[in-house]
Scaffold this motif. Structure first.
Motif, PDB file in Angstrom:
ATOM      1  N   THR A 255      99.093 130.976  11.422  1.00 53.60           N
ATOM      2  CA  THR A 255      99.249 129.924  10.415  1.00 53.60           C
ATOM      3  C   THR A 255      98.713 130.379   9.063  1.00 53.60           C
ATOM      4  N   VAL A 256      99.202 129.729   8.013  1.00 51.89           N
ATOM      5  CA  VAL A 256      98.918 130.174   6.648  1.00 51.89           C
ATOM      6  C   VAL A 256      97.437 130.096   6.296  1.00 51.89           C
ATOM      7  N   ASP A 257      96.692 129.161   6.903  1.00 53.95           N
ATOM      8  CA  ASP A 257      95.268 129.071   6.537  1.00 53.95           C
ATOM      9  C   ASP A 257      94.515 130.326   6.969  1.00 53.95           C
ATOM     10  N   ASP A 258      94.926 130.904   8.112  1.00 56.26           N
ATOM     11  CA  ASP A 258      94.288 132.153   8.521  1.00 56.26           C
ATOM     12  C   ASP A 258      94.714 133.309   7.619  1.00 56.26           C
ATOM     13  N   ILE A 259      95.958 133.247   7.144  1.00 60.02           N
ATOM     14  CA  ILE A 259      96.457 134.297   6.260  1.00 60.02           C
ATOM     15  C   ILE A 259      95.738 134.288   4.918  1.00 60.02           C
ATOM     16  N   LEU A 260      95.414 133.102   4.432  1.00 59.59           N
ATOM     17  CA  LEU A 260      94.657 132.986   3.186  1.00 59.59           C
ATOM     18  C   LEU A 260      93.335 133.730   3.334  1.00 59.59           C
ATOM     19  N   ASP A 261      92.698 133.587   4.480  1.00 57.78           N
ATOM     20  CA  ASP A 261      91.452 134.312   4.727  1.00 57.78           C
ATOM     21  C   ASP A 261      91.688 135.814   4.817  1.00 57.78           C
ATOM     22  N   VAL A 262      92.823 136.201   5.429  1.00 57.35           N
ATOM     23  CA  VAL A 262      93.138 137.628   5.538  1.00 57.35           C
ATOM     24  C   VAL A 262      93.314 138.243   4.151  1.00 57.35           C
ATOM     25  N   VAL A 263      94.080 137.568   3.293  1.00 57.94           N
ATOM     26  CA  VAL A 263      94.331 138.101   1.953  1.00 57.94           C
ATOM     27  C   VAL A 263      93.012 138.259   1.209  1.00 57.94           C
ATOM     28  N   ASP A 264      92.168 137.239   1.298  1.00 56.19           N
ATOM     29  CA  ASP A 264      90.890 137.267   0.602  1.00 56.19           C
ATOM     30  C   ASP A 264      89.996 138.384   1.150  1.00 56.19           C
ATOM     31  N   GLU A 265      89.978 138.496   2.465  1.00 55.45           N
ATOM     32  CA  GLU A 265      89.125 139.484   3.124  1.00 55.45           C
ATOM     33  C   GLU A 265      89.582 140.912   2.790  1.00 55.45           C
ATOM     34  N   GLU A 266      90.901 141.146   2.848  1.00 52.21           N
ATOM     35  CA  GLU A 266      91.407 142.495   2.588  1.00 52.21           C
ATOM     36  C   GLU A 266      91.175 142.882   1.130  1.00 52.21           C
ATOM     37  N   ALA A 267      91.388 141.903   0.228  1.00 51.05           N
ATOM     38  CA  ALA A 267      91.208 142.198  -1.187  1.00 51.05           C
ATOM     39  C   ALA A 267      89.750 142.517  -1.458  1.00 51.05           C
ATOM     40  N   SER A 268      88.872 141.734  -0.846  1.00 45.89           N
ATOM     41  CA  SER A 268      87.459 141.924  -1.084  1.00 45.89           C
ATOM     42  C   SER A 268      87.002 143.259  -0.489  1.00 45.89           C
ATOM     43  N   GLU A 269      87.615 143.661   0.623  1.00 45.10           N
ATOM     44  CA  GLU A 269      87.296 144.966   1.209  1.00 45.10           C
ATOM     45  C   GLU A 269      87.712 146.105   0.298  1.00 45.10           C
ATOM     46  N   ASP A 270      88.950 146.019  -0.214  1.00 43.33           N
ATOM     47  CA  ASP A 270      89.436 147.082  -1.107  1.00 43.33           C
ATOM     48  C   ASP A 270      88.558 147.173  -2.344  1.00 43.33           C
ATOM     49  N   TYR A 271      88.190 146.000  -2.865  1.00 48.38           N
ATOM     50  CA  TYR A 271      87.380 145.954  -4.078  1.00 48.38           C
ATOM     51  C   TYR A 271      86.027 146.604  -3.834  1.00 48.38           C
ATOM     52  N   SER A 272      85.409 146.222  -2.714  1.00 49.03           N
ATOM     53  CA  SER A 272      84.089 146.768  -2.396  1.00 49.03           C
ATOM     54  C   SER A 272      84.158 148.269  -2.207  1.00 49.03           C
ATOM     55  N   LYS A 273      85.245 148.735  -1.565  1.00 47.31           N
ATOM     56  CA  LYS A 273      85.337 150.168  -1.322  1.00 47.31           C
ATOM     57  C   LYS A 273      85.512 150.933  -2.619  1.00 47.31           C
ATOM     58  N   LEU A 274      86.274 150.346  -3.553  1.00 43.62           N
ATOM     59  CA  LEU A 274      86.468 151.015  -4.836  1.00 43.62           C
ATOM     60  C   LEU A 274      85.122 151.163  -5.533  1.00 43.62           C
ATOM     61  N   ALA A 275      84.231 150.194  -5.338  1.00 45.41           N
ATOM     62  CA  ALA A 275      82.937 150.221  -6.006  1.00 45.41           C
ATOM     63  C   ALA A 275      81.885 150.933  -5.159  1.00 45.41           C
TER      64      ALA A 275
ATOM     65  N   GLN B 342      78.299 149.445  -8.348  1.00 49.17           N
ATOM     66  CA  GLN B 342      77.971 148.674  -7.148  1.00 49.17           C
ATOM     67  C   GLN B 342      77.457 147.284  -7.509  1.00 49.17           C
ATOM     68  N   SER B 343      76.470 147.222  -8.421  1.00 50.95           N
ATOM     69  CA  SER B 343      75.910 145.892  -8.688  1.00 50.95           C
ATOM     70  C   SER B 343      76.914 145.046  -9.470  1.00 50.95           C
ATOM     71  N   LEU B 344      77.735 145.715 -10.308  1.00 50.10           N
ATOM     72  CA  LEU B 344      78.812 144.993 -10.991  1.00 50.10           C
ATOM     73  C   LEU B 344      79.747 144.333  -9.990  1.00 50.10           C
ATOM     74  N   ALA B 345      80.166 145.104  -8.990  1.00 53.45           N
ATOM     75  CA  ALA B 345      81.142 144.584  -8.021  1.00 53.45           C
ATOM     76  C   ALA B 345      80.588 143.374  -7.283  1.00 53.45           C
ATOM     77  N   VAL B 346      79.329 143.462  -6.862  1.00 48.51           N
ATOM     78  CA  VAL B 346      78.736 142.343  -6.128  1.00 48.51           C
ATOM     79  C   VAL B 346      78.623 141.124  -7.046  1.00 48.51           C
ATOM     80  N   ALA B 347      78.230 141.343  -8.302  1.00 50.19           N
ATOM     81  CA  ALA B 347      78.090 140.222  -9.234  1.00 50.19           C
ATOM     82  C   ALA B 347      79.445 139.581  -9.538  1.00 50.19           C
TER      83      ALA B 347
END
Lengths: 461, 461
Positions: A255-275, B342-347
């Motif tokens: 269902t779409v509510d779980d997908i919303l969490d997936v999109v958020d989680e994957e984006a946040s993972e990519d972002y964290s890894k870039l940093a 790193q701290s930028l990304a978390v903030a």
């Protein structure tokens, strides 16, 4: 924010506060009836906010006030990591009953955070039927369609009538997670069609399902990566998709509510890894916890930095003769590092959204070669001119200019090639995180710079 | 991917190809009836894929084959930037009719990509009622709830019965964008409740809406930032939320499919900013287009790098005396840059999800001070020891160690403080992008390093 918007938000906030204060009084006075009346009237998300603010003794009272089914709804709206603490506070029978009441996909998500033996003891506390379903779902690999699907869906037969289905919905709607799309199966449970509640409502009561359904159903297989499933939701604006096994049997829905969490989680993972930040870092972590999560990367970088230092050390003689060379080290390393991060980011996004075809990846590298030549060429020419004017040294200007030209080409290609290589090796390309590519490009650019400087030493001194 | 999953996906792919080939033949043979039959049977997303592959002459034929309403559905499933080209190929009457048929929120999104005079000419081609609605929506600021809401929703009165509402749905369902949540208003059009189709289906036909609806409705005001609205969807698992003005009048609804796009768009924006890539870069860009988008950042960095070079130039005398100092420049600058990122990304993540309260921000900076002291302390001690052993020079080891300690503290705080400051100044904190923070921290760390080296020069030589 305009002033009136702020006032409006402030009023809404006061409203909440008044509700919460009233509840707090009922709770502290042990007024079960009053508490239940006000508490159950709120959205589960607010219920969770209120519950979370209580000390452990009052939380225990709340467990006593609410049925497992009522409390399960609160659990559903929480971050599952957070719920682990609450489960340990509860009577085991109560927590087992909550697990039984939870939508299976959520129960699976929570159980997958636990150790194997804890899972086993939970399963013995649960209703047998739910426990079986959960065991089945726990077998799917993390981050696949199977792991995020629910098995609580409504399946219809194509020979039923609209009226029969409406009656069925009246009975089953309270339990099913998603009733807005209904999937139609044949006697062998193979999926043959889909219809939305919208289709159902606008159809005549005596029409056959087979005549009002659409036969063109998009399905996903249980092993499909959750990120690709999310892309499908975005492309098709779905509220749900059916999950099938290799024989096209309907085994679950997402269902779409779980997908919303997936999109958020994957984006946040990519972002964290870039940093270069561990994904688990949370703003409530103590300085020690945060430092513990950041240090692994920093220590890797520290040793890579020492390696770079030892490389430059090889050129110490060159440096002693022409100390001015040192002043351009940060410029060259910094620009190469940033260029690499740029092409990395574009490649990782492209891979994540599946935008490259098979040939596309080779074409992509060629494009990045072109892009690197242009950015490198422009930057090199500017630098050569500025340094020539500033330092009155044509050879130095040319040396830095040509080094930047070569470094940016290498850095651009490295930034694109490494994630593509990782993807080919079935490793998540986002793992080739920013700090890694940056440091790699620091090293190659410095080698290029000092290598050239040493070769042309006779012209520099 | 297991082999059977690959085979399964390959079979699905072949299936698509066969459909597409058949369509292509009908199109080229100008077989309208055959084409329409197969084409309209597909999902609009596939229709768009097929349409997109055609050369402009065949695209013109397709416009002739499909009604504006049919083509509007294809437009809906496309990336709106892409559609601009197609609109210019169409007969103006046809494009105006498509605009009328589109859900208003989509029409607004497309029109907001155009110049003012183009918008005006489109509006004259449209049905007057739709044009008025669009004019209204075009007034909302970009990225607010108002700009992503649709005005095509079904509103009920609390005095209606379930049966009346079911009849109403039968008529209105085909036009409304979302029929799964129904919002209830009083005579003054103020919102008083909500009910889901699920509630409707399980209720008795003669029950009054006021008795089956929930009075506890979560609303958003039209001026609310779209990112905060998305957070609400994630917290509450909504499929839609009602948008109200300051008097609590229901003026529109926002649906989850648009929110999925918002989450994706915002995440991709933050990601691109962290990497210093223009958000608009697309994998189909030519090398020239890509270079044009990346060069602005690179040229800013180039001049910041020259500034850094001139700072180091101030210490040329120090460098000439102790050339070995130069070899640690990339290490110190690199680690400070990465710590800051790193701290930028978390903030930035924390600010985006609204996880800091008002006091929270100050507490956050204190936490980052603590984190910086720990990461700096650990890295400094390791470096001092390694360099002492490697270079047999205690003073050099201490110098680099202390520089790293001080640099990481400054870098960590800068990475957290700058986005918080920008947020306070109502600037999107993600604008404080990775390359900017990195370069800033390069500069401060090098100043610290050479400043200390110069002060303690007498101990170094």
């Amino acid at each position: 924010m305009s002033e009136s918007l702020e006032r409006y938000e402030a009023e809404k906030q006061e409203n909440y506060q008044a509700r919460f204060n009233k509840l707090q009084i009922s709770l502290e006075e042990d007024d079960i009836k009053g508490f239940r009346e006000d508490f159950l009237d709120m959205h589960t998300y607010e219920q969770a906010s209120f519950f979370r603010e209580q000390p452990v003794e009052l939380r225990r009272w709340i467990y006593g006030y609410l049925s497992p089914a009522e409390f399960a709804e609160i659990i559903e709206s929480m971050d599952f990591e957070e719920t682990l603490e609450y489960f340990t506070e509860m009577d085991p029978q109560y927590s087992g009953a909550i697990m039984t009441e939870l939508p299976v996909d959520d129960a699976v998500d929570i159980l997958s955070l636990l150790e194997k033996d804890e899972v086993a003891s939970f399963l013995t506390l649960m209703d047998q039927e739910s426990a079986e379903e959960i065991k089945l779902l726990l077998n799917y690999e993390e981050k696949t369609a199977g792991s995020i699907m629910t098995t609580e869906f409504i399946a219809l037969y194509d020979t039923q009538t609209v009226e029969q289905v409406m009656k069925l919905l009246k009975e089953e709607a309270p339990d099913a997670e998603m009733i807005y799309y209904l999937y139609v199966v044949d006697e062998a449970k193979k999926i043959v069609g889909v219809l939305s509640i919208r289709d159902l409502i606008v159809s005549d009561y005596d029409a056959l399902i087979k005549d009002v359904m659409s036969e063109w159903v998009i399905t996903v297989s249980a092993g499909k990566n959750q990120e690709e499933v999310a892309q499908l939701f975005m492309d098709y604006d779905f509220l749900a998709v059916p999950v099938v096994d290799f024989q096209n049997h309907l085994i679950g829905i997402i269902t779409v509510d779980d997908i919303l969490d997936v999109v958020d989680e994957e984006a946040s993972e990519d972002y964290s890894k870039l940093a270069g930040v561990a994904d688990g870092e949370h703003h409530t972590d103590t300085p020690f916890e945060a430092a513990k999560k950041r240090l692994p990367w920093l220590i890797i970088l520290l040793f890579l930095g020492l390696f770079t230092a030892s490389l430059i050390g090889q050129f110490e003689e060159t440096l002693e003769q022409v100390a001015v060379l040192a002043i351009f080290i940060p410029l060259i390393a910094g620009m190469a590092g940033n260029t690499g991060t740029q092409s990395l980011a574009v490649a990782v996004r492209g891979l994540a959204t599946g935008n490259f075809g098979k040939q596309g990846k080779f074409k992509w590298l060629l494009r990045e070669l072109g892009t690197g030549m242009i950015t490198g060429g422009v930057s090199g020419v500017i630098l050569a001119i500025v340094i020539f004017i500033w330092q009155q040294n044509l050879v130095l200007g040319l040396l830095v200019g040509v080094s930047i030209f070569a470094s940016l080409i290498v850095a651009t290609i490295a930034g694109a090639f490494i994630p593509i290589l990782m993807d080919r090796l079935k490793i998540d390309p986002a793992v080739a995180s920013g700090p890694f590519i940056t440091t790699l490009n620091d090293i190659t650019s410095i080698l290029i710079y000092f290598g050239m400087a040493t070769s042309f030493m006779s012209y520099l001194v």
